[in-house]
Design an enzyme around this catalytic site. Structure first.
Site, mmCIF file in Angstrom:
data_model
loop_
_atom_site.group_PDB
_atom_site.id
_atom_site.type_symbol
_atom_site.label_atom_id
_atom_site.label_comp_id
_atom_site.label_asym_id
_atom_site.label_seq_id
_atom_site.Cartn_x
_atom_site.Cartn_y
_atom_site.Cartn_z
ATOM 1 N N ARG A 189 0.821 -1.220 0.000
ATOM 2 C CA ARG A 189 0.000 0.000 0.000
ATOM 3 C C ARG A 189 0.854 1.269 0.000
ATOM 4 N NH1 ARG A 189 -2.186 -3.666 -1.326
ATOM 5 N NH2 ARG A 189 -4.113 -4.621 -0.563
ATOM 6 N N SER A 228 -11.550 -0.797 2.434
ATOM 7 C CA SER A 228 -10.795 -1.249 3.601
ATOM 8 C C SER A 228 -10.160 -0.046 4.290
ATOM 9 C CB SER A 228 -9.717 -2.243 3.157
ATOM 10 O OG SER A 228 -8.989 -2.724 4.255
ATOM 11 N N GLU A 242 -5.406 2.892 5.924
ATOM 12 C CA GLU A 242 -5.149 2.749 4.492
ATOM 13 C C GLU A 242 -5.858 3.874 3.748
ATOM 14 O OE1 GLU A 242 -6.708 -0.418 1.184
ATOM 15 O OE2 GLU A 242 -5.535 -1.246 2.833
#
Length: 299
Positions: free
Chosen positions: A172, A222, A292
């Site tokens: 990420r 998410s 995230e």
């Protein structure tokens, strides 16, 4: 201080004033942008950036606002949104997509040409530029697996091509998170495959996503990165937080890694609930959860 002269200066670019960003974010929350611009070409983007530099105006770029929370105070100055820059071209085993194209759509373009490698992306709602920015991934695949190059424009107006080795990809993460620039387009290198097999894999992943994720409600996807040695959803479940609400934002009863807007939630509800989850998980399990989702804008 920006005046409406920016709108007059760019008659060929759609620029909205005091536009609620809740109309565009996947959470359906967020305050207004002072100016929201929709460039159609990389030339438009360059003109906007050059103008902002000349007039000493701050700017920020959004993809399609899927993995994003805009605070209720909105964003001052100029917001550049690339949803109208969505052209995709295929050349043998390479696909080049403009930054505003949706990753889901590009994965289906790959399917049409019997190209394998992007199956993992068939359920990721982000834009190509946003996906490169955060090295988006799902079901064991990441953008870095198929990334070849990206054309990026920087705040001085220069355009450079970054190849995979330049991107510093990790979980990420990409180098773009520490640079002030805008992804204009991305080229992927894929492999020839069997269309039926590719479709079967995409159908399988779509079924998994629909059965496990709360797609019936607005969300930012998410919320947290996966902490090493743990699964975020299980930590939240084990802490007894699943279903917990602050305002109209709820930790999803279907997937604890998601926060859903079930009753006219505000961005403040989202941010407060994220902080609450972090505090509880740290206290109970001594695990730090890192978002995230990107959180921007004025409080």
């Amino acid at each position: 201080m920006i005046t409406k002269t920016i709108v007059q200066h760019f008659p060929n670019i759609t620029i909205l004033t005091n536009e609620p960003l809740s109309n565009y974010t996947y959470t359906k929350t967020g305050g207004p942008a002072d100016f929201l611009a929709f460039p159609k070409t990389k030339h438009d983007v360059k003109q906007l950036i050059d103008y902002c530099k000349q007039e000493n105006i701050e700017w920020i770029c959004l993809g399609n606002a899927s993995n994003l929370i805009v605070r209720d105070g909105g964003i001052k100055d100029v917001v550049i949104m690339l949803t109208e820059m969505n052209h995709v071209s295929v050349d043998d085993t390479s696909i080049t997509a403009e930054s505003g194209a949706k990753l889901i759509d590009v994965s289906y373009d790959a399917l049409k040409h019997s190209l394998t490698g992007l199956e993992f992306a068939c359920g990721i709602p982000g834009s190509i530029g946003g996906a490169a920015y955060m090295n988006a991934g799902a079901y064991g695949g990441e953008l870095s697996d198929v990334f070849y190059s990206a054309d990026i424009i920087f705040e001085d107006g220069s355009i450079k091509t970054f190849y995979k080795d330049d991107m510093d990809f990790s979980y990420r993460h990409s180098v773009l998170q520490s640079l002030k620039g805008i992804v204009l387009s991305v080229t992927f290198h894929l492999e020839k495959g069997d269309e039926v097999s590719i479709k079967e894999k995409m159908d399988e992943l779509t079924h998994l996503r629909e059965s496990k994720q709360p797609l019936e409600y607005p969300s930012c996807g998410s919320v947290f990165k996966r902490p090493e040695g743990h699964f975020t959803g299980k930590l939240i479940q084990d802490a007894g937080l699943q279903g917990h609400m602050i305002g109209g934002a709820q930790i999803s009863e279907k997937h604890a890694g998601f926060i859903v807007n079930i009753d006219q939630a505000t961005a403040t509800d989202y941010v407060t609930l994220i902080k609450y989850i972090q505090d509880v998980i740290l206290e109970k399990f001594d695990v730090s959860l890192e978002p995230e989702v990107r959180i921007i804008g004025r409080k």
